[in-house]
Scaffold this motif. Structure first.
Motif, mmCIF file in Angstrom:
data_model
loop_
_atom_site.group_PDB
_atom_site.id
_atom_site.type_symbol
_atom_site.label_atom_id
_atom_site.label_comp_id
_atom_site.label_asym_id
_atom_site.label_seq_id
_atom_site.Cartn_x
_atom_site.Cartn_y
_atom_site.Cartn_z
ATOM 1 N N SER A 95 50.440 42.050 43.125
ATOM 2 C CA SER A 95 51.354 40.983 42.738
ATOM 3 C C SER A 95 51.385 39.868 43.790
ATOM 4 C CB SER A 95 52.743 41.577 42.477
ATOM 5 O OG SER A 95 53.571 40.677 41.786
ATOM 6 N N SER A 96 52.532 39.581 44.392
ATOM 7 C CA SER A 96 52.625 38.492 45.372
ATOM 8 C C SER A 96 51.740 38.729 46.589
ATOM 9 C CB SER A 96 54.078 38.303 45.823
ATOM 10 O OG SER A 96 54.842 37.715 44.802
ATOM 11 N N CYS A 97 51.461 39.969 46.903
ATOM 12 C CA CYS A 97 50.555 40.268 48.011
ATOM 13 C C CYS A 97 49.147 39.780 47.679
ATOM 14 C CB CYS A 97 50.555 41.766 48.301
ATOM 15 S SG CYS A 97 49.461 42.268 49.653
ATOM 16 N N ALA A 98 48.692 40.077 46.458
ATOM 17 C CA ALA A 98 47.370 39.611 46.035
ATOM 18 C C ALA A 98 47.360 38.099 45.852
ATOM 19 C CB ALA A 98 46.969 40.301 44.735
ATOM 20 N N ASN A 99 48.399 37.578 45.181
ATOM 21 C CA ASN A 99 48.462 36.148 44.874
ATOM 22 C C ASN A 99 48.428 35.260 46.111
ATOM 23 O OD1 ASN A 99 48.760 36.824 42.186
ATOM 24 N ND2 ASN A 99 50.940 36.323 42.082
ATOM 25 N N VAL A 115 42.934 48.637 46.202
ATOM 26 C CA VAL A 115 43.393 48.088 44.924
ATOM 27 C C VAL A 115 43.986 46.704 45.182
ATOM 28 C CG1 VAL A 115 44.920 48.381 42.937
ATOM 29 C CG2 VAL A 115 43.895 50.388 44.043
ATOM 30 N N ILE A 116 43.384 45.695 44.564
ATOM 31 C CA ILE A 116 43.875 44.319 44.688
ATOM 32 C C ILE A 116 44.282 43.894 43.283
ATOM 33 C CG2 ILE A 116 43.337 41.965 45.431
ATOM 34 C CD1 ILE A 116 41.027 43.346 47.098
ATOM 35 N N GLY A 117 45.570 44.009 42.988
ATOM 36 C CA GLY A 117 46.059 43.842 41.623
ATOM 37 C C GLY A 117 46.865 42.583 41.429
ATOM 38 N N PHE A 118 46.451 41.769 40.470
ATOM 39 C CA PHE A 118 47.163 40.532 40.143
ATOM 40 C C PHE A 118 48.046 40.768 38.919
ATOM 41 C CE2 PHE A 118 43.472 39.384 42.539
ATOM 42 C CZ PHE A 118 43.879 38.321 43.327
ATOM 43 N N HIS A 119 49.155 40.006 38.861
ATOM 44 C CA HIS A 119 50.101 40.222 37.764
ATOM 45 C C HIS A 119 50.692 38.906 37.262
ATOM 46 C CE1 HIS A 119 53.199 41.870 35.252
ATOM 47 N NE2 HIS A 119 54.155 41.361 35.994
ATOM 48 N N GLY A 120 50.144 37.772 37.661
ATOM 49 C CA GLY A 120 50.727 36.498 37.252
ATOM 50 C C GLY A 120 51.537 35.907 38.379
ATOM 51 N N PHE A 162 50.417 25.272 47.740
ATOM 52 C CA PHE A 162 49.886 26.417 48.481
ATOM 53 C C PHE A 162 48.405 26.630 48.173
ATOM 54 C CE2 PHE A 162 48.774 30.907 48.674
ATOM 55 C CZ PHE A 162 49.179 31.247 49.958
ATOM 56 N N PHE A 163 48.059 26.703 46.900
ATOM 57 C CA PHE A 163 46.671 26.964 46.547
ATOM 58 C C PHE A 163 45.758 25.802 46.902
ATOM 59 C CE2 PHE A 163 48.376 30.282 43.549
ATOM 60 C CZ PHE A 163 47.769 31.347 44.197
ATOM 61 N N LYS A 164 46.270 24.595 46.822
ATOM 62 C CA LYS A 164 45.468 23.442 47.244
ATOM 63 C C LYS A 164 45.168 23.533 48.736
ATOM 64 C CE LYS A 164 45.226 18.411 46.930
ATOM 65 N NZ LYS A 164 45.899 17.174 46.446
ATOM 66 N N LYS A 165 46.156 23.951 49.509
ATOM 67 C CA LYS A 165 45.986 24.071 50.961
ATOM 68 C C LYS A 165 44.979 25.154 51.322
ATOM 69 C CE LYS A 165 49.237 26.150 53.204
ATOM 70 N NZ LYS A 165 50.557 26.431 53.840
ATOM 71 N N VAL A 166 45.080 26.308 50.692
ATOM 72 C CA VAL A 166 44.187 27.421 51.060
ATOM 73 C C VAL A 166 42.833 27.336 50.361
ATOM 74 C CG1 VAL A 166 46.165 28.906 51.556
ATOM 75 C CG2 VAL A 166 45.057 29.041 49.294
ATOM 76 N N GLY A 167 42.688 26.401 49.417
ATOM 77 C CA GLY A 167 41.397 26.193 48.767
ATOM 78 C C GLY A 167 41.031 27.227 47.734
ATOM 79 N N ILE A 172 43.875 31.881 39.451
ATOM 80 C CA ILE A 172 43.695 33.272 39.853
ATOM 81 C C ILE A 172 44.903 34.113 39.445
ATOM 82 C CG2 ILE A 172 44.693 33.077 42.188
ATOM 83 C CD1 ILE A 172 42.317 34.809 43.166
ATOM 84 N N THR A 173 46.074 33.455 39.325
ATOM 85 C CA THR A 173 47.299 34.168 38.963
ATOM 86 C C THR A 173 47.554 34.199 37.463
ATOM 87 O OG1 THR A 173 48.790 32.246 39.061
ATOM 88 C CG2 THR A 173 48.331 33.393 41.132
ATOM 89 N N THR A 174 46.690 33.557 36.672
ATOM 90 C CA THR A 174 46.967 33.463 35.238
ATOM 91 C C THR A 174 45.795 33.815 34.328
ATOM 92 O OG1 THR A 174 46.423 31.093 35.265
ATOM 93 C CG2 THR A 174 48.752 31.701 35.552
ATOM 94 N N LEU A 175 44.586 33.926 34.845
ATOM 95 C CA LEU A 175 43.430 34.178 33.981
ATOM 96 C C LEU A 175 43.577 35.473 33.173
ATOM 97 C CD1 LEU A 175 40.416 33.053 36.213
ATOM 98 C CD2 LEU A 175 41.276 31.958 34.135
ATOM 99 N N GLY A 176 44.270 36.443 33.733
ATOM 100 C CA GLY A 176 44.475 37.700 33.020
ATOM 101 C C GLY A 176 45.438 37.584 31.863
ATOM 102 N N GLN A 177 46.103 36.425 31.745
ATOM 103 C CA GLN A 177 47.032 36.192 30.634
ATOM 104 C C GLN A 177 46.390 35.380 29.512
ATOM 105 O OE1 GLN A 177 49.986 34.289 33.055
ATOM 106 N NE2 GLN A 177 51.053 36.203 33.506
ATOM 107 N N ALA A 178 45.069 35.149 29.593
ATOM 108 C CA ALA A 178 44.349 34.429 28.548
ATOM 109 C C ALA A 178 44.371 35.243 27.251
ATOM 110 C CB ALA A 178 42.906 34.172 28.978
ATOM 111 N N PRO A 179 44.313 34.572 26.100
ATOM 112 C CA PRO A 179 44.393 35.282 24.819
ATOM 113 C C PRO A 179 43.397 36.424 24.666
ATOM 114 C CG PRO A 179 44.599 32.924 24.473
ATOM 115 C CD PRO A 179 44.279 33.111 25.934
ATOM 116 N N VAL A 180 42.222 36.293 25.279
ATOM 117 C CA VAL A 180 41.214 37.341 25.143
ATOM 118 C C VAL A 180 41.689 38.670 25.713
ATOM 119 C CG1 VAL A 180 40.035 36.799 27.319
ATOM 120 C CG2 VAL A 180 38.755 37.840 25.439
ATOM 121 N N TYR A 181 42.694 38.615 26.590
ATOM 122 C CA TYR A 181 43.202 39.846 27.215
ATOM 123 C C TYR A 181 44.555 40.265 26.649
ATOM 124 C CZ TYR A 181 39.575 38.665 30.594
ATOM 125 O OH TYR A 181 38.377 38.350 31.182
#
Length: 251
Positions: A95-99, A115-120, A162-167, A172-181
């Motif tokens: 979650s926030s650790c991965a994000n 385990v590197i798990g994303f959740h949005g 934040f993401f702009k700064k770290v490049g 990365i936090t939302t691709l798993g929420q695409a309709p295909v999934y």
């Protein structure tokens, strides 16, 4: 205070529903800061105290965490980025650790079982909050929702910076929420998703070294499972880092 408690509940509900939460500890071991447990303001302050007291000692953050409130996650990620700390993950970073913590590091060392798990990210909190707010007395719901709408918009804007700064590609936090999934997202069998190392690289998370490769994503338990998300070939962090932050649907 009530809103703060609700935000923590929303941030951690998916992980804590399936597993006991470790008591957070922050300790020093040689050139590493060892962070174990939920990401919290108090634990982050302990990290900052160590970095300030020993400015040339620590080069690594070794973390095992189910995540935490999004701003606390970004606070820790900011420290990792500003101090250019390598992030080591032996067990799990969710979650926030991965994000925000994993993505912020210039270099990463992971075990072959990490385990590197994303959740949005921030926007993923809105539906959960709508559910939680229904447990409140009706007279408090409107005020709580208005306060949360302000919180979420500020957090969305901060996440964009934040993401702009770290490049790193913010999707990365939302691709798993695409309709295909959708079948995975709707299933109680999964609590989040993961990426291959190549796809993490495509999204801007580079310099990942696997200890005793190959790395193979695993499930933490029968109820804490992750599905694999593939990054489209034309999806690179350079294309999306400049995207404007989206507004919250909460008004």
């Amino acid at each position: 205070m009530i809103l703060r408690i609700l935000l923590i509940i929303v941030s951690l509900a998916h992980w804590h529903a399936q597993a006991a939460t470790p008591v957070t500890s922050v300790t020093a071991h040689k050139n590493s800061i060892v962070y174990y447990g939920d990401i919290s303001d108090a634990a982050n302050e302990a990290v900052l105290e160590l970095l300030n007291a020993h400015p040339k000692t620590f080069t690594t953050l070794a973390i095992t965490s189910p995540g935490g409130e999004v701003n606390a996650g970004m606070d820790l990620g900011d420290m990792v980025f500003s101090h250019q700390l390598r992030v080591n993950i032996d067990d799990y970073c969710l979650s926030s650790c991965a994000n925000y913590v994993f993505t912020a590091a210039p270099h990463h060392h992971i075990s072959n079982r990490a385990v590197i798990g994303f959740h949005g990210g921030v926007t993923g909190m809105e539906d959960s909050f709508d559910t939680v707010v229904l447990t409140m007395p009706e007279s408090q719901r409107a005020a709580a929702k208005a306060t949360f709408a302000n919180y979420i918009q500020n957090a969305i804007e901060r996440q964009h910076r934040f993401f702009k700064k770290v490049g790193v590609d913010p999707t990365i936090t939302t691709l798993g929420q695409a309709p295909v999934y959708n079948q995975h997202e709707a299933s109680e069998a999964y609590v989040g998703w993961y990426y291959s190392i190549d796809d993490l690289h495509r999204l801007g998370v580079k310099h990942i070294e696997v200890i005793n490769p190959p790395w193979k994503q695993r499930d933490l338990s029968q109820t804490v499972k992750f599905f694999k998300v593939s990054v489209p070939a034309d999806r690179y962090h350079e294309d999306s880092a400049a995207l404007a932050p989206k507004e919250s649907h909460l008004k």
